[in-house]
Every structure is written in structure tokens, then in C-alpha cells.
Motif scaffolding. Sequence first.
Motif, PDB file in Angstrom:
ATOM      1  N   PHE A  17       0.810  -1.208   0.000  1.00 23.16           N
ATOM      2  CA  PHE A  17       0.000   0.000   0.000  1.00 23.16           C
ATOM      3  C   PHE A  17       0.854   1.274   0.000  1.00 23.16           C
ATOM      4  O   PHE A  17       0.319   2.378  -0.041  1.00 23.16           O
ATOM      5  N   VAL A  18       2.178   1.122   0.035  1.00 24.47           N
ATOM      6  CA  VAL A  18       3.073   2.290  -0.083  1.00 24.47           C
ATOM      7  C   VAL A  18       4.015   2.108  -1.266  1.00 24.47           C
ATOM      8  O   VAL A  18       5.155   2.575  -1.244  1.00 24.47           O
ATOM      9  N   LEU A  19       3.534   1.444  -2.304  1.00 18.48           N
ATOM     10  CA  LEU A  19       4.377   1.245  -3.492  1.00 18.48           C
ATOM     11  C   LEU A  19       4.829   2.568  -4.096  1.00 18.48           C
ATOM     12  O   LEU A  19       5.886   2.640  -4.724  1.00 18.48           O
ATOM     13  N   PHE A  20       4.034   3.633  -3.887  1.00 24.83           N
ATOM     14  CA  PHE A  20       4.418   4.934  -4.423  1.00 24.83           C
ATOM     15  C   PHE A  20       5.717   5.439  -3.803  1.00 24.83           C
ATOM     16  O   PHE A  20       6.382   6.319  -4.365  1.00 24.83           O
ATOM     17  N   ALA A  21       6.094   4.894  -2.636  1.00 21.86           N
ATOM     18  CA  ALA A  21       7.316   5.335  -1.946  1.00 21.86           C
ATOM     19  C   ALA A  21       8.473   4.373  -2.183  1.00 21.86           C
ATOM     20  O   ALA A  21       9.513   4.502  -1.547  1.00 21.86           O
ATOM     21  N   ILE A  22       8.304   3.421  -3.094  1.00 16.56           N
ATOM     22  CA  ILE A  22       9.330   2.401  -3.351  1.00 16.56           C
ATOM     23  C   ILE A  22       9.817   2.511  -4.784  1.00 16.56           C
ATOM     24  O   ILE A  22       9.014   2.633  -5.715  1.00 16.56           O
ATOM     25  N   ASP A  23      11.128   2.482  -4.940  1.00 20.23           N
ATOM     26  CA  ASP A  23      11.717   2.611  -6.271  1.00 20.23           C
ATOM     27  C   ASP A  23      12.935   1.683  -6.392  1.00 20.23           C
ATOM     28  O   ASP A  23      13.834   1.749  -5.556  1.00 20.23           O
ATOM     29  N   PRO A  24      12.971   0.777  -7.400  1.00 20.03           N
ATOM     30  CA  PRO A  24      11.881   0.505  -8.348  1.00 20.03           C
ATOM     31  C   PRO A  24      10.843  -0.430  -7.720  1.00 20.03           C
ATOM     32  O   PRO A  24      11.203  -1.423  -7.099  1.00 20.03           O
ATOM     33  N   TRP A  25       9.595  -0.106  -7.937  1.00 24.36           N
ATOM     34  CA  TRP A  25       8.529  -0.878  -7.325  1.00 24.36           C
ATOM     35  C   TRP A  25       8.479  -2.299  -7.858  1.00 24.36           C
ATOM     36  O   TRP A  25       8.148  -3.239  -7.132  1.00 24.36           O
ATOM     37  N   TRP A  26       8.859  -2.455  -9.150  1.00 23.21           N
ATOM     38  CA  TRP A  26       8.807  -3.788  -9.742  1.00 23.21           C
ATOM     39  C   TRP A  26       9.861  -4.713  -9.111  1.00 23.21           C
ATOM     40  O   TRP A  26       9.641  -5.922  -8.975  1.00 23.21           O
TER      41      TRP A  26
END
Length: 658
Positions: A613-622
Motif C-alpha cells: 500500500f506504499v508502493l508509491f514510496a518504493i523505487d523501483p517498485w517492480w
Amino acid sequence: MSVISPDLVRLDVDLGAGTTDVISGLARVVHAAGRADDATLLADAALAREAQNPTGVPGQVAIPHCRSAAVTEPTLAFARLSRPVDFGGPDGDAELVFLIAAPEGGGKVHLKILSKLARALVRGDFRERLRAAATPEEVVAAVDDVIGDLPATTPPEKTRIVAVTACPTGIAHTYMAADSLTQTAAARADVELHVETQGSSSTDALDPEIIRQADAVIFATDVGVRDRERFAGKPVIEAAVKRAINEPAVMIDEAVTASRDPQARRVSGTASTAEKKQELGWARRIQQAVMTGVSYMIPFVAAGGLLLALGFLVGGYDMANGWEAIALQHSPGNLPGNEVLVDGAPVTFDRSGLALYLGAVLFATGQMAMGFIVAALSGYTAYSLAGRPGIAPGFVGGAISVLIGAGFIGGLVTGVLAGLIAYWIASWRVPRILTSLMPVVIIPLLTSLVVGLLMFLLLGRPLEGIMTGLTDWLSSMSGSSAVVLGIILGLMMCFDLGGPVNKAAYLFATAGLSTGDTASMQIMAAVMAAGMVPPIALSVATLVRKRLFTPAEQENGKSAWLLGLSFISEGAIPFAAADPLRVIPSMMAGGAVTGAVSMALGAGSRAPHGGVFVLFAIDPWWGFLLAIIAGTVVSAVAVIGLKQFWPSRAVAAATVDA
């Protein structure tokens, strides 16, 4: 059935000079009347009760009472003393003494006798009737008039138990322990249980009247119990929160036994007394104190980390280059453009206007929250060891750690130091005039002074060197070294699924977020991804090979995936508790793979919690998702393989094929 007879009455006798003599004498009277098997056991039980609180009441009367296995039927013995004895009454030595003796399993008989007798003794006419009685028969008649006969048998009395559950994060273990205790107690006719969960969402405090009536207390906690003094004087069973999940019936049995044992350990009423030191031992206390510090630190980390992530999301990923200048130099009526003066030099951002300003405000708020994490860790670690007098020195020590660059390692050291020093100073014997000043002035002042001197003169530079070396090592990690660290962190996250080892890895990751460097964010991503794997993998395994799991595990598997996606590792605990030899190694294997893949792909998280639910804060999300999928597959295959080729007897006995 009469509780008193003439042979249980003694008029104008001298039973001795003290309470021990009088109670022992009346116990012998009960034994001689054939209502107790052993006078010594009866006397010991009554004296143990007397030691807790004197039983003297107004009117120069005493009512010692107890329950004892030596008593064969509810009994009331009476003595009118020729030599009054001090029972701690408000108006002098007692002349009239009643001994109430009830069988250990005799329900509420002694309470009924005590309440009726106490009401009668308030009346002066009843006391005068006892003083004027010329024969034992007159005393019996007077007592029977106010008490009357009691039923020959009474229903078994329920043991009233209150419990407190609490874990460092206050998310899962807290509520799982409460449910485990509640469900076990509900299946028993001899126990009445009320639980207070001291979790992060809320604390539904126990009613003071329920606590007052409780026969025993269970503390299933890994952190300090809030408002512990409410339970002072109650027999207590104290253990880690996971024991309440794994052995609820055993803990309840121990509480029932303690409720009947006059010598049982009792709640001291504070978190920092010499009694508690003896109860837990210093190693356990320090471990619990650190977990308490972590528990209070986590809200700062969670709020601060998520606000930083939102700041990046709204204001752009170059927000860290000038958030302070944007937040302080601009306002809703003076929105920034995409170029802002930072320390006198123009800096260009990829966003402007309201988005840039709101992003800076969110980021600034998050930075302020993150700035407290070391001080909170230190302050509440000290609080757990020394109570309120330890809070200020702990916070001061944490602030000094940040100032000199010792970071969270310094915060841990200053928290323990401040707590131990404050505890030691609190044990000093001081003049009465200084007693009220000790907790609010003297202890905080002296402890802060000592901690400050130790940090600046002795410990600061070595701790700063350790922290700098750790930061440099993390920053220099790449390739195989990063993968190895990911494996270690993954193993730690899945070793005890929310226990001390898991929390140590999580603390290592969250404390590093305050530095804002890339390596720390990668560690955070690896830790969060590895912690998500066990519940998801077990949910998948119960879906793929349902017959390898018990019906209860199959039900747990239906919701475990959601707990996993939310980064709540504790969702795997029911599986691990039921079958640790197969589940824990399988989860550790998947956690190690997840940590390694996450670090190898360079996934970094600016958020300390939240899972997918915090993928927007993770890089790279994939990369983050790929690491989770890889670990989930490994854990699910491993646990299915172990259960397939090493069958569980519990499953064989309980599973119903789908």
C-alpha cells in the motif's frame, strides 16, 4: 448449616500478646471442634492474609479470615479476650476477635460471612450483646441472628483473572495473545477472564472494579505495562507475549494456582522497584526496556517516514534539495515557482506552485517527526527501567547522541544508561524533606548531568565512530556484499516472526531511514519485503495443498495473505506455533531469497511500513514486488515439501480432505 457452635466460642480468655498467638489459638479451637484437619495450616493461611492487610475494624474488633485446604466446612470461631491485642484497628486493641475459616473450594462462603458480620459489627447493640454474653450459647444466638444458616453446599467459585497483552509494535501479537487467552478461558467453567490490550490502535482499559475483584493477573507483554500500579498486590503470572499465544491454557492454570497461594509473587505496583528487579532479572529487564523504547519510537518512524514519502509523491523526488527553504519562505498566498533560492543559490525543481509547496510542508513535517526517533528510543527505554524520572534524562541522552553523530546506537546506550542511573539514584535514602523533590527535580537533574558528562567526555566519540563506520559500510555496499546483508536481514525477519530478532532487524532498518541515504532505503525495502513473505506464502500453500494443513490452519490461510500484503509478519504465527520445525525453516529460506533479490535489484523504500500500500514510496517498485514473489514461491514450495515428505501427526489426526 450453622457456621458457629458453642464449642467454637471462648469467653474472657488470654490467647497471647500478639496477632500470631490469637490466630493460632483460634485455629486450634477450629481444629478441636473437628472442622479443620490441621490447625497449623489454617493458622498459616490466616496469618498470610493478615500480613497483607490488618483486619482490625472500628469498635475494638478484629476479623481475621482465610480460605484453606485444611478447613472441612465453613466455620466461625470467636474469642472475647481478657488481654486485648493490636490487630491494626482504628480505635485501639481488639477485644472481640472472629476467625472466619472457609474451605479452599468453598465458593463465596467466607465472603458472605464476612459481609454479614461486618454489617452487624457496625451496630453498637450487637457488639454490646457480645460483650455482655455470659455463656457461649448466648454468643451463638447473637451471631445466628445476624448471619443465620448457610447452604450446606455452594456452587464452585470462578477464579477471576485479568490480563494485559502488549508487544513492541502493538499491532498483531498484542491482539493474538488476547484472543488466545480469551478463547481458552471461555471454554472453562472455573475461570472468568478480562483482557486489556495495550496496542497501537487503542487501549480499552479494564474497569477498576473488575481489577479490584480479580484473584490474579496475567501480564503477557514484551514491553512495560502501562499504569501497572492499578494491579498492585494481586498475584501475577508474567511472561513474553508469545507464550500467551502458544500456551494460553498453561498460563491460565498458573494464574489459578497463584490466586490460591498466599506466597505467590504479587504485582509491585511500579515498573522500577527492587521487587521487579528480582522478578525479571536485569538481562530480561534491559531487553524489555529496549523493546519498550522501540514500541514508543515506531509511531515517530511510521508517521515521519510516510510523511516524507508523501512529500516526495506530491512535491517531486528532488524535494530533499530545498524543502526547508520552500516551507519557510513561501505560503498559500505566496506559492513558489519551479526555481527557489536555497542558501542564496537558485535551485530548479521539476514542480512548482501548490504541489511544490504542499510537498515541502509534508516533507518538513516528516523531518520533524524523524528528528525525534533517537530521543524517543532513548527516553522510553529509560522510562521502562526507571519510570517517569527516567524520561527526561533519556530524551536528553538521545538528543546528545544525535548532536555528536552517535545515532540510534548512541540512543540505545544512553537510554539504558539513563534508566539504570535514575533507578540507582531513586534507591537512595534521603531526608524526608527531599523525598517529594526526588522524582521531579533531583533524579532528572543528576541523571541528565551524569549521562551528558559520560557522552561528551567518554562514550561520545567511540559511539560516533561506530555509527560513522556503519554508515560508511552501508553506503559502500554493492554487488555481493549487499546481497549477503539482504540474506541476513531476511533470515532475521523470518526467524521469530515479530519477536526480538525480527524487531532487531526492523529497528536497524527504520533507524537508518533518518539518514536519508540510498543504502538505508534499500535496507528498509529488503526488511519490509522479507517480513511480508511468510503470511503470503502460507496462505498460498494452504490454497495449493489444503490437505497438508489442519482445518484451523486452512481458515487462517484465508486471511493471512492480506496480513502479508500489509507487512504484518505475525499473520504466520499460528502456523509456526503449531508446526515450528516445518514452518520456520521454510519461511527463513523465502525471507533470505527475498532480501537477496531486493538488495540485488536496488529496491529502496522511503516508507517504514505499509507493504504494497506504499508502493508509491518504493523505487523501483517492480524490483520490490519481484523479490516478494520469489521469496513467496520458495517458502510455499519448501513448506509444502516438508509437510508432504515429513507428515505431521496433528494434520493426520485433524485434517478433513477437501
